[in-house]
Design an enzyme around this catalytic site. Sequence first.
Site, PDB file in Angstrom:
ATOM      1  N   LYS A 222       0.566  -1.066   0.089  1.00  0.00           N
ATOM      2  CA  LYS A 222      -0.030   0.107   0.187  1.00  0.00           C
ATOM      3  C   LYS A 222       0.689   1.122  -0.071  1.00  0.00           C
ATOM      4  CE  LYS A 222      -4.242  -2.107   1.819  1.00  0.00           C
ATOM      5  NZ  LYS A 222      -5.096  -1.958   3.063  1.00  0.00           N
ATOM      6  N   ARG A 256      -2.946  -9.813   6.214  1.00  0.00           N
ATOM      7  CA  ARG A 256      -3.364  -9.997   4.580  1.00  0.00           C
ATOM      8  C   ARG A 256      -2.247  -9.455   3.849  1.00  0.00           C
ATOM      9  NH1 ARG A 256      -5.898  -7.285   0.513  1.00  0.00           N
ATOM     10  NH2 ARG A 256      -7.581  -8.403  -0.355  1.00  0.00           N
TER      11      ARG A 256
END
Length: 281
Positions: A222, A256
Site C-alpha cells: 500500500k 493480509r
Amino acid sequence: MVLTTHALSWLRLDSRVAIMGILNVTPDSFSDGGLFLDPDKALERARRLIEEGADIVDVGGESTRPGAKPVSRDEECARVVPVIAAIRSRFAVPLSVDTSDPVVMAEAVAAGANFINDIRALTRPGALAAARDLKVPVCLMHSRAEPGTLSKASKETDVVAEVRTYLADRLAACVAAGLDRRHIVVDPGFGFGKNLAENAALMRALPEFVGLAPVLIGVSRKRMAGEPLGLPVGERLHSSIALALAGVSAGARIVRVHDVRETREAVRMWEWLYEPKEWVA
Ligand code: 9MG
C-alpha cells in the site's frame, strides 16, 4: 471443506499469526489488477499462495483502489464464485470472500468459502442478516469512504478514536443482530480514506484495538509502504514486511498479504523470538 469447529479456532490464532494470501480476481486492483481474471490463472495463483504457506486465501472480485469502477453483483459473482469452487474442489485451505454484497456472500459460502472479509463492515442492506445466517466468521473493516473516493476522504479528526468507536459500534450491531461474537475479527482499514500520518497513528495505536476482537491488518504494497521511502508499487516487499511485523508486534493476529512466503518467514521468526512457547512452524 466444512470447518465445523466453533468460531475461528481453525485458524489457531491463539498459537500463531495467520497469513492471509490475496487473490484479486479483478481487472483493476492496484498491484496485480488483470493478472488473475482468467480462472485458470486464479487457480494457479491460489496453488502458489497455498504452497508458500497461506493459512487462508482471500478471494475478491471488486477492486478497492482509489478510482476503481464499481462492479455489479452479477459480475462480482461471476468473478469469484467459480474460482472459489475450483479452489475448494482441489484444496482444503480455508477460503475467505472479500465482498460487501449479501448475495455474493451467500453464493461464495455455498461454493466453499469459510470466512467473509467485508471492507464495509456489513453495512450494506442485507449483509448483517446474510452473515448471521451463513454462520461463518467475518472481518469488519473500517473505511471512511467508498473505494472510488478513498484518497479524498481524510478528515481533521482523531483517527484512532474514530476507528475504535466505529469498530466497537459495528461489533455491537453484529452481536445485536445475532452473530456469534467469537466469529468476529476487526480491521482498522489501513489506507482506506486515511492519509499517511493517520495510517501511522493507527499502526502505533493498534494495541488499543486488540481488546475488541482479533485484529487483521492489510498493509501489503500500500501507499504507506511506498511513499515514506519513495518506492513504486513493485518495490514495496521489504517495507511491507516491516509494516506487517510492526502490526504483529502491536498485536495483529491475521496479516493480509500479496507476498506470502516472505511475510510468513518474517512473522515466523518474530514468533520464534517473542512467542517461543506457542511457536508452531
Ligand atoms: C480487500 N482489502 C483490501 N485491503 C484490505 C485491508 O487492509 N483489510 C481487509 N480486511 N481487506 C482489504
